[in-house]
Design a protein around this motif. Structure first.
Motif, PDB file in Angstrom:
ATOM      1  N   LYS A 221       0.867  -1.201  -0.026  1.00 48.97           N
ATOM      2  CA  LYS A 221       0.035  -0.086   0.017  1.00 48.97           C
ATOM      3  C   LYS A 221       0.916   1.063  -0.066  1.00 48.97           C
ATOM      4  N   ALA A 222       1.837   1.339   0.843  1.00 49.15           N
ATOM      5  CA  ALA A 222       2.765   2.458   0.882  1.00 49.15           C
ATOM      6  C   ALA A 222       3.473   2.646  -0.400  1.00 49.15           C
ATOM      7  N   GLU A 223       3.958   1.590  -1.268  1.00 47.00           N
ATOM      8  CA  GLU A 223       4.492   1.682  -2.433  1.00 47.00           C
ATOM      9  C   GLU A 223       3.423   2.348  -3.616  1.00 47.00           C
ATOM     10  N   VAL A 224       2.185   1.938  -3.369  1.00 39.88           N
ATOM     11  CA  VAL A 224       1.187   2.394  -4.338  1.00 39.88           C
ATOM     12  C   VAL A 224       0.967   3.814  -4.073  1.00 39.88           C
ATOM     13  N   GLU A 225       0.746   4.186  -2.721  1.00 43.47           N
ATOM     14  CA  GLU A 225       0.376   5.541  -2.395  1.00 43.47           C
ATOM     15  C   GLU A 225       1.616   6.517  -2.817  1.00 43.47           C
ATOM     16  N   LYS A 226       2.925   6.161  -2.750  1.00 46.68           N
ATOM     17  CA  LYS A 226       3.925   6.985  -3.325  1.00 46.68           C
ATOM     18  C   LYS A 226       3.639   7.585  -4.819  1.00 46.68           C
ATOM     19  N   PHE A 227       3.069   6.782  -5.654  1.00 45.34           N
ATOM     20  CA  PHE A 227       2.668   7.430  -6.869  1.00 45.34           C
ATOM     21  C   PHE A 227       1.964   8.658  -6.816  1.00 45.34           C
ATOM     22  N   PHE A 228       1.190   8.720  -5.784  1.00 45.37           N
ATOM     23  CA  PHE A 228       0.134   9.855  -5.495  1.00 45.37           C
ATOM     24  C   PHE A 228       0.968  11.024  -4.713  1.00 45.37           C
ATOM     25  N   ALA A 229       2.287  10.993  -4.639  1.00 44.19           N
ATOM     26  CA  ALA A 229       2.856  11.930  -3.607  1.00 44.19           C
ATOM     27  C   ALA A 229       2.551  13.252  -4.323  1.00 44.19           C
ATOM     28  N   GLU A 232      -3.810  15.565  -4.518  1.00 41.98           N
ATOM     29  CA  GLU A 232      -4.988  15.576  -3.583  1.00 41.98           C
ATOM     30  C   GLU A 232      -5.556  14.369  -3.957  1.00 41.98           C
ATOM     31  N   VAL A 233      -5.537  13.363  -2.709  1.00 40.35           N
ATOM     32  CA  VAL A 233      -6.081  11.886  -3.018  1.00 40.35           C
ATOM     33  C   VAL A 233      -7.742  12.235  -2.725  1.00 40.35           C
ATOM     34  N   VAL A 234      -8.209  11.541  -3.723  1.00 42.21           N
ATOM     35  CA  VAL A 234      -9.697  11.445  -3.482  1.00 42.21           C
ATOM     36  C   VAL A 234      -9.973  10.460  -2.582  1.00 42.21           C
ATOM     37  N   SER A 235     -11.090  10.998  -1.611  1.00 47.06           N
ATOM     38  CA  SER A 235     -11.688   9.804  -0.646  1.00 47.06           C
ATOM     39  C   SER A 235     -12.348   8.692  -1.251  1.00 47.06           C
ATOM     40  N   PRO A 236     -12.152   7.664  -0.840  1.00 47.58           N
ATOM     41  CA  PRO A 236     -11.493   7.094   0.422  1.00 47.58           C
ATOM     42  C   PRO A 236     -10.061   7.008   0.591  1.00 47.58           C
ATOM     43  N   GLY A 237      -9.260   7.311  -0.466  1.00 50.08           N
ATOM     44  CA  GLY A 237      -7.758   7.357  -0.299  1.00 50.08           C
ATOM     45  C   GLY A 237      -7.314   6.042  -1.108  1.00 50.08           C
ATOM     46  N   VAL A 238      -6.134   5.666  -0.983  1.00 52.58           N
ATOM     47  CA  VAL A 238      -5.916   4.339  -1.682  1.00 52.58           C
ATOM     48  C   VAL A 238      -6.120   3.295  -0.977  1.00 52.58           C
ATOM     49  N   VAL A 239      -6.964   2.264  -1.300  1.00 53.87           N
ATOM     50  CA  VAL A 239      -8.077   1.210  -0.785  1.00 53.87           C
ATOM     51  C   VAL A 239      -7.923  -0.023  -1.636  1.00 53.87           C
ATOM     52  N   PRO A 240      -8.507  -1.306  -0.981  1.00 55.10           N
ATOM     53  CA  PRO A 240      -8.637  -2.344  -1.926  1.00 55.10           C
ATOM     54  C   PRO A 240      -9.872  -1.959  -2.922  1.00 55.10           C
ATOM     55  N   VAL A 241      -9.599  -2.384  -4.278  1.00 52.45           N
ATOM     56  CA  VAL A 241     -10.863  -1.811  -5.175  1.00 52.45           C
ATOM     57  C   VAL A 241     -12.196  -2.060  -4.806  1.00 52.45           C
ATOM     58  N   LEU A 242     -12.634  -3.057  -4.001  1.00 48.46           N
ATOM     59  CA  LEU A 242     -13.833  -3.054  -3.780  1.00 48.46           C
ATOM     60  C   LEU A 242     -14.401  -2.115  -2.718  1.00 48.46           C
ATOM     61  N   ALA A 267      -6.610  10.722  -7.550  1.00 49.94           N
ATOM     62  CA  ALA A 267      -6.057  11.899  -7.056  1.00 49.94           C
ATOM     63  C   ALA A 267      -5.944  13.129  -8.133  1.00 49.94           C
ATOM     64  N   ARG A 268      -6.118  14.147  -7.662  1.00 50.72           N
ATOM     65  CA  ARG A 268      -6.174  15.306  -8.332  1.00 50.72           C
ATOM     66  C   ARG A 268      -4.822  16.260  -8.265  1.00 50.72           C
ATOM     67  N   LYS A 269      -4.508  16.880  -9.459  1.00 53.49           N
ATOM     68  CA  LYS A 269      -3.275  17.540  -9.491  1.00 53.49           C
ATOM     69  C   LYS A 269      -3.609  18.874  -8.855  1.00 53.49           C
TER      70      LYS A 269
END
Length: 270
Positions: A221-229, A232-242, A267-269
């Motif tokens: 999860k942390a490695e995927v979140e790094k792509f969005f550094a 502005e990540v849209v709620s609910p964030g980086v989560v399982p697809v379901l 996420a929004r730039k």
């Protein structure tokens, strides 16, 4: 569409796009693809369900981006073999003027590219042969300028593609190069498989893919979140697809949202 001639396609060697097509119940696959697909399913029996859930997430993300974010331009890299619910099908059903540029380096996708061209007259779709490993070439491609206005927000779609890039490929820089070329208000959508929920089974599936000559890199999860550094990540964030906006579609309900081993994020730039 690109005028590049279609290269020869080797059907005797398993191919990731055709394996994915097999899991989705498609017809554009061959014995080698089905053999690898079955070998990976031996390790993870629910892989076909996961593939369909990932595909369903694509539709939910496009609906969100079109309806709620007001996006009318999409840059989809790693398109894969066309199937039901392509990006332009979803976006143009809401906003007929939507424009989509599909990008893939795969001759298999080129062979099916005409299925991606059925745009509504108010909008436009196009396909180019290019590789995510060369983002500058994608951005400089003359067709991109004809389809997308880079002075207006664009949704960059990287769905189930970054898993084919290991750290030596520096995927974070590849994604950042593309984002840097897009204006404020653009969006990034990523789905990515993970070993977080079952390292042993995922490792067996990766081993089967590796033996067939296909690179497959699950990330935490942390490695995927790094792509969005920096986004502005849209709620609910980086989560399982379901778990990503599940109320908008329930094609693949599950008591355990972690039963599909893909993360998703939008996420929004700024």
């Amino acid at each position: 569409m690109s005028s590049d001639p279609t290269p020869q396609i080797n059907t005797s060697i398993a191919h990731s796009a055709r394996v994915y097509d097999y899991w989705l119940g498609g017809k554009d696959n061959f014995a080698a693809d089905r053999a690898l697909g079955d070998a990976m399913v031996q390790a993870i029996p629910t892989l076909p369900v996961m593939a369909r859930a990932n595909r369903d997430l694509l539709g939910r993300a496009v609906r969100y981006l079109t309806q709620k974010a007001g996006i009318r331009q999409f840059l989809d890299i790693g398109t894969g073999i066309p199937t039901a619910g392509n990006i332009h099908d979803v976006s143009q059903s809401i906003a007929p003027e939507s424009r989509v540029l599909y990008v893939d380096h795969d001759p298999i996708v080129l062979a099916h590219a005409r299925a991606l061209m059925a745009s509504r007259p108010e909008g436009r779709t196009e396909f180019i042969m290019a590789d995510l490993r060369e983002p500058e070439a994608i951005l400089a491609h003359p067709t991109l300028e004809k389809i997308l206005d880079l002075d207006r927000p664009v949704a960059l779609m990287l769905v189930a593609i970054l898993m084919y890039f290991d750290n030596e490929d520096d995927p974070y820089t590849l994604v950042r190069t593309l984002l840097d070329a897009l204006p404020s208000g653009s969006y990034l959508t990523i789905t990515h498989p993970t070993a977080d929920f079952d390292p042993e089974s995922t490792g067996a599936a990766v081993a089967a893919a590796t033996q067939a000559g296909i690179k497959l890199v699950p990330r935490t999860k942390a490695e995927v979140e790094k792509f969005f550094a920096g986004l502005e990540v849209v709620s609910p964030g980086v989560v399982p697809v379901l778990s990503w906006h599940p109320g908008e579609a329930n094609e693949w309900p599950a008591d355990d949202p972690n039963s599909v081993w893909y993360y998703a994020g939008v996420a929004r730039k700024p």
